[in-house]
Design a protein around this motif. Structure first.
Motif, short mmCIF file in Angstrom:
data_model
loop_
_atom_site.label_atom_id
_atom_site.label_comp_id
_atom_site.label_asym_id
_atom_site.label_seq_id
_atom_site.Cartn_x
_atom_site.Cartn_y
_atom_site.Cartn_z
N PHE A 109 0.45 -0.91 0.21
CA PHE A 109 0.25 -0.51 0.20
C PHE A 109 0.76 0.98 -0.21
O PHE A 109 1.75 1.27 0.34
N SER A 110 0.16 2.17 -0.61
CA SER A 110 1.20 3.89 0.06
C SER A 110 0.06 4.76 -0.01
O SER A 110 -1.27 4.78 -0.22
N GLY A 111 0.58 5.72 0.29
CA GLY A 111 -0.45 6.83 1.16
C GLY A 111 -0.26 8.36 0.36
O GLY A 111 0.82 8.68 1.27
N ASN A 125 7.07 6.42 6.57
CA ASN A 125 6.01 7.72 6.60
C ASN A 125 7.04 9.07 7.29
O ASN A 125 8.26 8.74 7.25
N GLY A 183 -9.08 0.84 -0.58
CA GLY A 183 -8.92 2.01 -0.19
C GLY A 183 -9.82 3.52 1.18
O GLY A 183 -10.61 2.69 1.48
N THR A 229 -3.89 10.59 5.13
CA THR A 229 -3.77 10.71 4.06
C THR A 229 -4.56 9.63 3.68
O THR A 229 -5.73 8.97 4.67
N MET A 230 -4.71 9.53 1.88
CA MET A 230 -5.97 8.61 1.86
C MET A 230 -4.75 7.58 0.91
O MET A 230 -3.72 7.51 0.48
N GLU A 231 -5.46 6.15 1.73
CA GLU A 231 -3.78 4.85 1.66
C GLU A 231 -5.03 4.05 0.60
O GLU A 231 -5.94 3.82 0.75
#
Length: 234
Positions: free
Chosen positions: A26-28, A74, A197, A222-224
């Protein structure tokens, strides 16, 4: 200490291979700031854009309840603005041999803005409850605990006149407890692969600074987005 921290949070990955669950990457991206932003005539601070990424696993521990573990890299921080005009003294000279404190020099240096980002490696444990649906879409709520390891601080002058610097702040705590909460939705393409998401709020539970006179409790929104690969060895 670092090895013990890593093993403590990656141990559930081994358990995930023995029961129903998933592996995930995942990323955010979003913003970060501090709980006590400074504002004065000469200085102010506000949110800065941040990015994070990681990997982990989830496995079933109850009816629609999953335990999630992972490791992520992070950023937390803020944008600091120095209002240089507030630091200027007037010329004081009125041109006729006298002085007037209200007269300014006529110089205006504007603002100096610096993006500050504190870099962390974080081990995560969280519980996720997935609501039952009869479609590929499955909403969920997630909450958990993070233990963050401070690495270094990156400062970048937004005017581009000064080079970026990376240094370790001696007053920052090596380890910090962090709370995490998110609400999101899964979309499963099939029984093997899905995506998800969720907006995620993370907040340091204690000051990251050892000095009592300078308390800093960074937060991050954040939006992950992530990909899950499902497994069911049974």
């Amino acid at each position: 200490m670092r090895l013990s921290l890593l093993l403590a949070f990656l141990f559930p990955l081994c358990l995930a291979g023995q029961c129903y669950g998933s592996f995930e990457v995942f990323s955010g991206g979003g913003i970060s700031g501090t709980s006590q932003e400074l504002t004065s005539e000469a200085f102010s601070s506000g949110p800065v854009s941040v990015f994070r990424f990681g990997f982990g696993a989830s496995f079933l521990v109850g009816h629609r309840l999953l335990l999630r573990t992972g490791l992520q890299f992070n950023q937390y921080g803020e944008t600091a603005t120095l209002h240089t005009q507030a630091l200027l003294w007037g010329t004081q000279h009125d041109g006729d041999g006298g002085f007037n404190g209200d007269i300014t020099s006529g110089e205006d240096f504007g603002e100096i803005k610096t993006d500050i980002r504190h870099l962390y490696a974080e081990g995560m444990l969280a519980l996720r409850y997935e609501f039952e649906t009869y479609s590929p879409w499955r909403p969920f709520v997630e909450g958990g605990f993070i233990l963050g390891k401070y690495g270094s601080t990156l400062s970048r002058d937004k005017s581009g006149t000064e080079p970026s610097t990376t240094r370790k702040v001696d007053d920052f705590r090596s380890l910090s407890p962090i709370g995490r909460f998110g609400v999101g939705v899964n979309y499963n393409f099939n029984e093997h692969v899905g995506v998800y998401g969720q907006p995620v709020l993370q907040c340091h539970l204690t000051s990251i600074n050892d000095r009592d006179l300078w308390r800093m409790q960074p937060w991050q929104l954040t939006m992950e987005l992530g990909v899950r690969v499902f497994m069911d060895p049974r």
